[in-house]
Design a protein around this motif. Structure first.
Motif, mmCIF file in Angstrom:
data_model
loop_
_atom_site.group_PDB
_atom_site.id
_atom_site.type_symbol
_atom_site.label_atom_id
_atom_site.label_comp_id
_atom_site.label_asym_id
_atom_site.label_seq_id
_atom_site.Cartn_x
_atom_site.Cartn_y
_atom_site.Cartn_z
ATOM 1 N N GLY A 35 0.802 -1.218 0.000
ATOM 2 C CA GLY A 35 0.000 0.000 0.000
ATOM 3 C C GLY A 35 0.834 1.267 0.000
ATOM 4 N N ARG A 36 0.202 2.365 -0.398
ATOM 5 C CA ARG A 36 0.908 3.643 -0.491
ATOM 6 C C ARG A 36 1.393 4.116 0.882
ATOM 7 N NH1 ARG A 36 1.545 7.531 -4.559
ATOM 8 N NH2 ARG A 36 3.176 8.903 -3.767
ATOM 9 N N ASN A 37 0.612 3.870 1.921
ATOM 10 C CA ASN A 37 1.052 4.279 3.257
ATOM 11 C C ASN A 37 2.354 3.587 3.640
ATOM 12 O OD1 ASN A 37 -1.109 5.991 3.588
ATOM 13 N ND2 ASN A 37 -2.332 4.517 4.751
ATOM 14 N N ARG A 38 2.454 2.291 3.330
ATOM 15 C CA ARG A 38 3.678 1.541 3.634
ATOM 16 C C ARG A 38 4.842 2.042 2.794
ATOM 17 N NH1 ARG A 38 7.222 -0.801 6.934
ATOM 18 N NH2 ARG A 38 7.973 -2.859 6.237
ATOM 19 N N LEU A 39 4.589 2.349 1.533
ATOM 20 C CA LEU A 39 5.647 2.873 0.666
ATOM 21 C C LEU A 39 6.123 4.234 1.155
ATOM 22 C CD1 LEU A 39 4.188 1.850 -2.812
ATOM 23 C CD2 LEU A 39 6.140 0.808 -1.627
ATOM 24 N N ASP A 40 5.187 5.067 1.594
ATOM 25 C CA ASP A 40 5.574 6.366 2.151
ATOM 26 C C ASP A 40 6.397 6.184 3.423
ATOM 27 O OD1 ASP A 40 4.259 7.658 0.116
ATOM 28 O OD2 ASP A 40 2.458 8.100 1.286
ATOM 29 N N ASP A 41 6.040 5.177 4.221
ATOM 30 C CA ASP A 41 6.792 4.899 5.444
ATOM 31 C C ASP A 41 8.212 4.453 5.097
ATOM 32 O OD1 ASP A 41 7.149 4.216 8.342
ATOM 33 O OD2 ASP A 41 7.283 2.199 7.524
ATOM 34 N N LEU A 42 8.355 3.597 4.091
ATOM 35 C CA LEU A 42 9.682 3.152 3.671
ATOM 36 C C LEU A 42 10.507 4.318 3.142
ATOM 37 C CD1 LEU A 42 8.800 -0.206 1.876
ATOM 38 C CD2 LEU A 42 9.859 0.071 4.125
ATOM 39 N N THR A 43 9.848 5.222 2.417
ATOM 40 C CA THR A 43 10.549 6.407 1.908
ATOM 41 C C THR A 43 11.037 7.283 3.052
ATOM 42 O OG1 THR A 43 9.182 6.389 -0.108
ATOM 43 C CG2 THR A 43 10.319 8.441 0.435
ATOM 44 N N ASP A 44 10.185 7.481 4.036
ATOM 45 C CA ASP A 44 10.586 8.273 5.209
ATOM 46 C C ASP A 44 11.760 7.618 5.939
ATOM 47 O OD1 ASP A 44 8.630 10.122 4.681
ATOM 48 O OD2 ASP A 44 7.169 9.264 6.081
ATOM 49 N N ARG A 45 11.721 6.301 6.062
ATOM 50 C CA ARG A 45 12.820 5.593 6.717
ATOM 51 C C ARG A 45 14.122 5.775 5.940
ATOM 52 N NH1 ARG A 45 11.445 1.258 10.395
ATOM 53 N NH2 ARG A 45 9.203 1.198 10.762
ATOM 54 N N ALA A 46 14.028 5.650 4.605
ATOM 55 C CA ALA A 46 15.220 5.803 3.778
ATOM 56 C C ALA A 46 15.840 7.191 3.962
ATOM 57 C CB ALA A 46 14.879 5.565 2.306
ATOM 58 N N LYS A 47 15.002 8.202 4.072
ATOM 59 C CA LYS A 47 15.499 9.561 4.278
ATOM 60 C C LYS A 47 16.137 9.707 5.653
ATOM 61 C CE LYS A 47 12.270 11.845 1.097
ATOM 62 N NZ LYS A 47 11.122 12.784 0.980
ATOM 63 N N ARG A 48 15.525 9.094 6.670
ATOM 64 C CA ARG A 48 16.119 9.152 8.010
ATOM 65 C C ARG A 48 17.472 8.460 8.045
ATOM 66 N NH1 ARG A 48 10.852 7.869 9.875
ATOM 67 N NH2 ARG A 48 11.503 5.754 10.435
ATOM 68 N N TRP A 49 17.631 7.441 7.207
ATOM 69 C CA TRP A 49 18.902 6.716 7.158
ATOM 70 C C TRP A 49 19.937 7.415 6.288
ATOM 71 C CZ3 TRP A 49 15.571 1.812 6.160
ATOM 72 C CH2 TRP A 49 15.075 1.334 7.380
ATOM 73 N N GLY A 50 19.561 8.551 5.679
ATOM 74 C CA GLY A 50 20.538 9.341 4.945
ATOM 75 C C GLY A 50 20.332 9.472 3.457
ATOM 76 N N ALA A 51 19.345 8.773 2.884
ATOM 77 C CA ALA A 51 19.101 8.869 1.447
ATOM 78 C C ALA A 51 18.374 10.169 1.115
ATOM 79 C CB ALA A 51 18.272 7.674 0.963
ATOM 80 N N LYS A 52 18.564 10.634 -0.098
ATOM 81 C CA LYS A 52 17.833 11.814 -0.555
ATOM 82 C C LYS A 52 16.384 11.461 -0.868
ATOM 83 C CE LYS A 52 21.883 14.128 -2.557
ATOM 84 N NZ LYS A 52 22.874 13.069 -2.240
ATOM 85 N N GLY A 53 16.132 10.205 -1.144
ATOM 86 C CA GLY A 53 14.780 9.762 -1.454
ATOM 87 C C GLY A 53 14.786 8.287 -1.787
ATOM 88 N N LEU A 54 13.621 7.758 -2.111
ATOM 89 C CA LEU A 54 13.468 6.348 -2.468
ATOM 90 C C LEU A 54 12.509 6.252 -3.644
ATOM 91 C CD1 LEU A 54 13.874 3.282 -1.802
ATOM 92 C CD2 LEU A 54 11.826 3.476 -0.357
ATOM 93 N N VAL A 55 12.922 5.566 -4.679
ATOM 94 C CA VAL A 55 12.064 5.341 -5.846
ATOM 95 C C VAL A 55 11.478 3.941 -5.756
ATOM 96 C CG1 VAL A 55 12.019 5.025 -8.345
ATOM 97 C CG2 VAL A 55 13.285 6.948 -7.347
ATOM 98 N N TRP A 56 10.158 3.849 -5.857
ATOM 99 C CA TRP A 56 9.512 2.540 -5.853
ATOM 100 C C TRP A 56 8.813 2.309 -7.186
ATOM 101 C CZ3 TRP A 56 4.341 2.892 -6.796
ATOM 102 C CH2 TRP A 56 3.684 4.060 -6.409
ATOM 103 N N MET A 57 8.763 1.045 -7.588
ATOM 104 C CA MET A 57 8.121 0.660 -8.845
ATOM 105 C C MET A 57 7.372 -0.648 -8.638
ATOM 106 S SD MET A 57 11.201 1.375 -11.569
ATOM 107 C CE MET A 57 11.910 3.006 -11.782
ATOM 108 N N ARG A 58 6.107 -0.654 -9.005
ATOM 109 C CA ARG A 58 5.333 -1.893 -8.995
ATOM 110 C C ARG A 58 5.427 -2.527 -10.379
ATOM 111 N NH1 ARG A 58 1.094 1.544 -6.361
ATOM 112 N NH2 ARG A 58 1.048 1.052 -4.114
ATOM 113 N N VAL A 59 5.754 -3.809 -10.417
ATOM 114 C CA VAL A 59 5.924 -4.498 -11.691
ATOM 115 C C VAL A 59 4.583 -5.098 -12.111
ATOM 116 C CG1 VAL A 59 7.197 -6.256 -12.960
ATOM 117 C CG2 VAL A 59 8.295 -5.031 -11.065
#
Length: 295
Positions: A35-59
């Motif tokens: 779900g989008r909420n989970r993807l947004d949570d993963l993106t927020d985590r990636a930023k907290r860990w130092g990434a500028k962002g996170l790109v997700w793709m559903r196949v």
């Protein structure tokens, strides 16, 4: 969920976020319906860990569904799919940044997505090998040791040392593998070790590449270089984190549950009452002064 290098895919990309020294991705099998909420949570985590962002793709069957898909060419989209060996129903996560940062963030995301509770699935054991000998090239054009300058390189890659000393591009050193290794159980690093350099010719080459001249090497590491004259045998070591092993065997998620005398979050020891106050005479002897906590 192997970290797969996508840097070459975006060598000439027009998507600014992927114009980075390293681009890597992981394939999460069967997770396209996340779900989008989970993807947004993963993106927020990636930023907290130092990434500028996170790109997700559903196949999907006919496309890669992603907010950034419109910014990528058809060739790039197909290359992402084929390089990551993606199948319909998978979720792809991509990070672009400096290589150490990319590895760090994707590694944490992989643990977040793939590690079950320690009480489920038994003990899954993995040896991690072929670590790089050098992790980066500094501003002075010198390699930075990934661990320490006494780790034996993989002898298959040792000729690269000579090539760089003879004038080849110093970035070639990033392809040199070390003889070091980690033992991982259920996503926890249980222990690490390495084979140490026992040949004076290789140790001398490493020091030279690091910008350490013969006189400085003798001054700092003479005890080691002198020992080489007596022909040390090949030797290696491995150290286990005993607390982590006990936690896994006990089915605990936190090693604090198995440490004999755990400390509080502030560093205090409930058993002994440490740290205890120092007497004025002790502070005077050490030339220290204790400041009051900020109000």
């Amino acid at each position: 969920m192997e970290l797969t290098d996508l840097t070459a895919v975006f060598a000439e990309t027009g998507f600014n976020a992927f114009k980075a020294p390293a681009v890597k991705g992981i394939r999460v099998p069967g997770a396209a319906d996340t779900g989008r909420n989970r993807l947004d949570d993963l993106t927020d985590r990636a930023k907290r860990w130092g990434a500028k962002g996170l790109v997700w793709m559903r196949v999907r069957e006919d496309e890669l569904e992603s907010p950034i898909a419109k910014f990528l060419s058809a060739t790039e989209l197909e290359a992402i799919r084929s390089t990551l060996e993606a199948e319909p129903g998978d979720l792809l996560l991509v990070v672009a940044d400096e290589r150490p940062k990319v590895n760090h963030v994707l590694g944490l995301l992989r643990l977040e997505l793939g590690r079950p509770p320690v009480t489920e699935g038994g003990l899954q054991v993995l040896w991690v090998v072929d670590f790089p000998l050098f992790e980066a090239i500094d501003d002075q054009g010198r390699p930075v040791s990934a661990h320490h300058p006494f780790t034996m390189p993989n002898l298959e890659d040792a000729p690269i040392l000579d090539e760089v000393l003879a004038g080849a591009d110093v970035s070639r050193l990033l392809d040199v593998r070390s003889q070091s290794y980690d033992l991982v159980i259920n996503g926890w690093e249980l222990g690490s070790g390495s084979v140490r350099i026992h040949r004076p010719d290789i140790q001398s080459k490493i020091f030279t590449l690091l910008g350490i001249g013969p006189e400085e090497a003798q001054e700092k590491f003479g005890f080691l270089l002198d020992a080489f004259r007596f022909g040390p045998p090949p030797h290696a070591g491995f150290a286990v984190g005993l607390d982590r092993l006990v936690a896994l065997l006990a089915g605990e998620e936190n090693i604090r549950e198995v440490i004999a005398f755990p400390k509080t979050q502030s560093g205090g020891d409930p058993l002994t009452g440490a740290p205890s106050p120092l007497e004025a005479a002790q502070l005077t002897e050490l030339g220290l002064r204790v400041l009051p906590p900020p109000s």
